[in-house]
Design an enzyme around this catalytic site. Sequence first.
Site, PDB file in Angstrom:
ATOM      1  N   GLU A 106       0.152  -9.070  -1.012  1.00 18.95           N
ATOM      2  CA  GLU A 106      -0.516  -8.488   0.166  1.00 18.95           C
ATOM      3  C   GLU A 106      -1.746  -7.682  -0.281  1.00 18.95           C
ATOM      4  OE1 GLU A 106       1.734  -7.305   3.970  1.00 18.95           O
ATOM      5  OE2 GLU A 106       0.660  -5.463   3.471  1.00 18.95           O
ATOM      6  N   HIS A 152       5.373   5.892  13.446  1.00 23.10           N
ATOM      7  CA  HIS A 152       5.846   6.734  12.358  1.00 23.10           C
ATOM      8  C   HIS A 152       4.758   7.191  11.386  1.00 23.10           C
ATOM      9  CE1 HIS A 152       5.479   2.859  10.293  1.00 23.10           C
ATOM     10  NE2 HIS A 152       5.282   3.571   9.203  1.00 23.10           N
ATOM     11  N   ARG A 167       1.991   8.644   8.926  1.00 17.26           N
ATOM     12  CA  ARG A 167       1.692  10.025   8.549  1.00 17.26           C
ATOM     13  C   ARG A 167       0.526  10.598   9.345  1.00 17.26           C
ATOM     14  NH1 ARG A 167       3.718  12.091   3.236  1.00 17.26           N
ATOM     15  NH2 ARG A 167       5.322  10.542   2.880  1.00 17.26           N
ATOM     16  N   HIS A 203      12.198   5.953  13.372  1.00 21.63           N
ATOM     17  CA  HIS A 203      12.138   6.127  11.915  1.00 21.63           C
ATOM     18  C   HIS A 203      12.964   7.355  11.514  1.00 21.63           C
ATOM     19  CE1 HIS A 203      10.335   6.743   7.949  1.00 21.63           C
ATOM     20  NE2 HIS A 203       9.642   5.629   8.071  1.00 21.63           N
ATOM     21  N   GLU A 247      -2.349   5.115   2.498  1.00 25.97           N
ATOM     22  CA  GLU A 247      -2.235   3.680   2.197  1.00 25.97           C
ATOM     23  C   GLU A 247      -3.555   3.040   1.797  1.00 25.97           C
ATOM     24  OE1 GLU A 247      -0.857   5.155   4.841  1.00 25.97           O
ATOM     25  OE2 GLU A 247       1.299   4.842   4.581  1.00 25.97           O
ATOM     26  N   ASP A 274       0.781  -1.239   0.000  1.00 26.82           N
ATOM     27  CA  ASP A 274       0.000   0.000   0.000  1.00 26.82           C
ATOM     28  C   ASP A 274       0.808   1.282   0.000  1.00 26.82           C
ATOM     29  OD1 ASP A 274       1.115   0.035   2.493  1.00 26.82           O
ATOM     30  OD2 ASP A 274      -0.690  -0.569   3.557  1.00 26.82           O
TER      31      ASP A 274
HETATM   32  C1  UD1 Z   1       6.366   5.147   3.924  1.00 21.17           C
HETATM   33  C2  UD1 Z   1       5.015   4.660   3.389  1.00 21.17           C
HETATM   34  C3  UD1 Z   1       4.221   3.982   4.494  1.00 21.17           C
HETATM   35  C4  UD1 Z   1       5.038   2.922   5.197  1.00 21.17           C
HETATM   36  C5  UD1 Z   1       6.347   3.504   5.638  1.00 21.17           C
HETATM   37  C6  UD1 Z   1       7.205   2.434   6.240  1.00 21.17           C
HETATM   38  C7  UD1 Z   1       3.945   6.022   1.672  1.00 21.17           C
HETATM   39  C8  UD1 Z   1       3.131   7.216   1.384  1.00 21.17           C
HETATM   40  N1  UD1 Z   1       4.232   5.813   2.948  1.00 21.17           N
HETATM   41  O1  UD1 Z   1       6.086   6.192   4.841  1.00 21.17           O
HETATM   42  O2  UD1 Z   1       3.076   3.393   3.917  1.00 21.17           O
HETATM   43  O3  UD1 Z   1       4.325   2.481   6.330  1.00 21.17           O
HETATM   44  O4  UD1 Z   1       7.030   4.053   4.508  1.00 21.17           O
HETATM   45  O5  UD1 Z   1       8.257   2.930   6.939  1.00 21.17           O
HETATM   46  O6  UD1 Z   1       4.340   5.320   0.769  1.00 21.17           O
HETATM   47  N2  UD1 Z   1      13.835   8.745   5.399  1.00 21.17           N
HETATM   48  C9  UD1 Z   1      15.217   8.677   5.359  1.00 21.17           C
HETATM   49  N3  UD1 Z   1      15.812   7.494   5.082  1.00 21.17           N
HETATM   50  C10 UD1 Z   1      15.115   6.350   4.856  1.00 21.17           C
HETATM   51  C11 UD1 Z   1      13.710   6.415   4.921  1.00 21.17           C
HETATM   52  C12 UD1 Z   1      13.088   7.617   5.176  1.00 21.17           C
HETATM   53  O7  UD1 Z   1      15.893   9.681   5.590  1.00 21.17           O
HETATM   54  O8  UD1 Z   1      15.725   5.303   4.622  1.00 21.17           O
HETATM   55  C13 UD1 Z   1      13.171  10.030   5.667  1.00 21.17           C
HETATM   56  C14 UD1 Z   1      13.257  11.012   4.480  1.00 21.17           C
HETATM   57  O9  UD1 Z   1      13.445  12.298   4.971  1.00 21.17           O
HETATM   58  C15 UD1 Z   1      11.872  10.882   3.837  1.00 21.17           C
HETATM   59  C16 UD1 Z   1      11.017  10.681   5.076  1.00 21.17           C
HETATM   60  O10 UD1 Z   1      11.788   9.825   5.928  1.00 21.17           O
HETATM   61  O11 UD1 Z   1      11.531  12.018   3.098  1.00 21.17           O
HETATM   62  C17 UD1 Z   1       9.643  10.082   4.859  1.00 21.17           C
HETATM   63  O12 UD1 Z   1       9.704   8.934   4.022  1.00 21.17           O
HETATM   64  P1  UD1 Z   1       8.390   8.491   3.172  1.00 21.17           P
HETATM   65  O13 UD1 Z   1       8.704   7.248   2.438  1.00 21.17           O
HETATM   66  O14 UD1 Z   1       7.915   9.659   2.373  1.00 21.17           O
HETATM   67  O15 UD1 Z   1       7.293   8.252   4.279  1.00 21.17           O
HETATM   68  P2  UD1 Z   1       7.177   7.166   5.410  1.00 21.17           P
HETATM   69  O16 UD1 Z   1       6.532   7.825   6.572  1.00 21.17           O
HETATM   70  O17 UD1 Z   1       8.468   6.462   5.600  1.00 21.17           O
HETATM   71  N1  UDP Z   2      11.581  -2.865  11.193  1.00 13.35           N
HETATM   72  C1  UDP Z   2      12.955  -3.010  11.141  1.00 13.35           C
HETATM   73  N2  UDP Z   2      13.732  -2.126  11.849  1.00 13.35           N
HETATM   74  C2  UDP Z   2      13.197  -1.120  12.579  1.00 13.35           C
HETATM   75  C3  UDP Z   2      11.777  -0.987  12.630  1.00 13.35           C
HETATM   76  C4  UDP Z   2      11.000  -1.879  11.899  1.00 13.35           C
HETATM   77  O1  UDP Z   2      13.483  -3.913  10.508  1.00 13.35           O
HETATM   78  O2  UDP Z   2      13.955  -0.359  13.180  1.00 13.35           O
HETATM   79  C5  UDP Z   2      10.738  -3.807  10.409  1.00 13.35           C
HETATM   80  C6  UDP Z   2       9.645  -4.524  11.163  1.00 13.35           C
HETATM   81  O3  UDP Z   2      10.106  -5.714  11.741  1.00 13.35           O
HETATM   82  C7  UDP Z   2       8.613  -4.774  10.074  1.00 13.35           C
HETATM   83  C8  UDP Z   2       8.786  -3.581   9.164  1.00 13.35           C
HETATM   84  O4  UDP Z   2      10.066  -3.036   9.438  1.00 13.35           O
HETATM   85  O5  UDP Z   2       8.925  -5.922   9.330  1.00 13.35           O
HETATM   86  C9  UDP Z   2       7.702  -2.598   9.424  1.00 13.35           C
HETATM   87  O6  UDP Z   2       8.011  -1.449   8.753  1.00 13.35           O
HETATM   88  P1  UDP Z   2       7.324  -0.053   9.048  1.00 13.35           P
HETATM   89  O7  UDP Z   2       6.830  -0.008  10.436  1.00 13.35           O
HETATM   90  O8  UDP Z   2       8.291   0.968   8.592  1.00 13.35           O
HETATM   91  O9  UDP Z   2       6.129  -0.047   8.009  1.00 13.35           O
HETATM   92  P2  UDP Z   2       4.634  -0.603   8.020  1.00 13.35           P
HETATM   93  O10 UDP Z   2       4.678  -2.033   8.367  1.00 13.35           O
HETATM   94  O11 UDP Z   2       3.882   0.203   9.013  1.00 13.35           O
HETATM   95  O12 UDP Z   2       4.157  -0.332   6.646  1.00 13.35           O
END
Ligand code: UD1
Ligand code: UDP
Length: 372
Positions: free
Chosen positions: A118, A208, A210, A241, A132, A96
């Site tokens: 999924e 984490h 949104r 995060h 999502e 999603d």
């Molecule tokens: C995204 C997904 C969400 C998922 C989550 C898992 C969308 C809209 N959201 O949200 O469904 O649950 O990932 O974690 O697709 N950043 C870093 N390094 C990284 C990752 C993130 O610096 O490796 C920072 C960046 O500043 C980035 C921000 O996190 O701009 C947000 O990342 P983004 O993928 O936009 O949103 P998530 O909240 O991670």
């Molecule tokens: N996870 C990880 N390291 C972390 C936090 C989460 O490996 O520091 C793993 C967790 O075990 C799960 C996945 O990341 O498998 C969940 O990711 P996240 O919470 O970012 O996204 P969501 O599941 O909410 O989409």
Amino acid sequence: MIKVLSVFGTRPEAIKMCPLVKEMEGCSEIESIVCITAQHRQMLDQVLEVFEIKPDYDLNVMSDCQTLFDITAKVICGLKEVIEKSRPDIILVHGDTTTSFAAALAAFYCKVPVGHVEAGLRTYDKYSPFPEEMNRTLTGDIAELHFSPTEQNKENLLKENISRNIFVTGNTVIDAFKTTVKKNYQFENEELNQLPFAEKQFVLMTAHRRENLGKPLENICNAVLELAGKYSNLHFVYPVHLNPAVRETVFRILGNKKNISLIDPISVTDMHNMMARSFLVMTDSGGLQEEAPYFGIPVLVLRTETERPEAVEMGTVRVVGIEKDDIVAAARTLIDNPGEYDKMAKAVNPYGDGHASERIISAILERAKEEK
Ligand code: UD1
Ligand code: UDP
């Protein structure tokens, strides 16, 4: 040979797609190609390293504080070239995220069939989780093959008049445990190795989403602060995060507290093995709600709804909301009442038997044969 292009971009997609990619790499009838969007950079690379996957294409789209517009536009345009160059027979997307939806849309524009891994999770609230719920609904509309983790997910699709090519496979996250869960595990992260496992009980938490940014995340942090103050026998471990909006709130409220460890995101092997040693999980993550029941660890969901009702029905997951007092009360019920805790601490796993990837591959091959 069937050419399968798998596209993913965030940590959770990678954790759930890598076992499938590994399985496809070992299948003589499939040519497996991987394109990462890198919607996440560091958090995605951590997972690729664990599963030893080297992508064929890397769109490298992540930027600091990126918006949904940035991600969507960059993924669609980037994938156009990848699809035109690699000419896959099918494109697999997961779950999603905005990567998933944008990749499905790009595949549709190129008239390449989509397999949705999924598939069928729903809250029926288009703004929660945001974006999502809409991402997965629209991806479901585009997809030709739907790989649903549970029967309930399949039912959701049937209600939307998606009646063909739905396969109940289990969730590939259970497949991932074969790679990640180990006996006598030594953590990669030294801070985890230093934790006082003999003396304390551990609450593993993540938050984490949104829709929780701002006041809800503040409430969550204040609840943790109150619980950590009340219970000195508990130790909270919170891998935070990398989203700057998450880190500002979490470090401001919970930074430098005695029994709270705020750490950088940990590898998925550290995560799963830490989970196995925890007393309680508190989270707004989707993936953790699926993983913790496997280990018999109760989960308090820091959201107002869940698209994963199976574990709630089984009694290992409770949705507690985003108000500070509700979160504190739910946690205290478990901490103060061993009977209540025991009722939730059951190793029930509604998400499959660890063979989801094999079922997905069989379905892809079956469909390819039908088409010939
Ligand atoms: C995204 C997904 C969400 C998922 C989550 C898992 C969308 C809209 N959201 O949200 O469904 O649950 O990932 O974690 O697709 N950043 C870093 N390094 C990284 C990752 C993130 O610096 O490796 C920072 C960046 O500043 C980035 C921000 O996190 O701009 C947000 O990342 P983004 O993928 O936009 O949103 P998530 O909240 O991670
Ligand atoms: N996870 C990880 N390291 C972390 C936090 C989460 O490996 O520091 C793993 C967790 O075990 C799960 C996945 O990341 O498998 C969940 O990711 P996240 O919470 O970012 O996204 P969501 O599941 O909410 O989409």
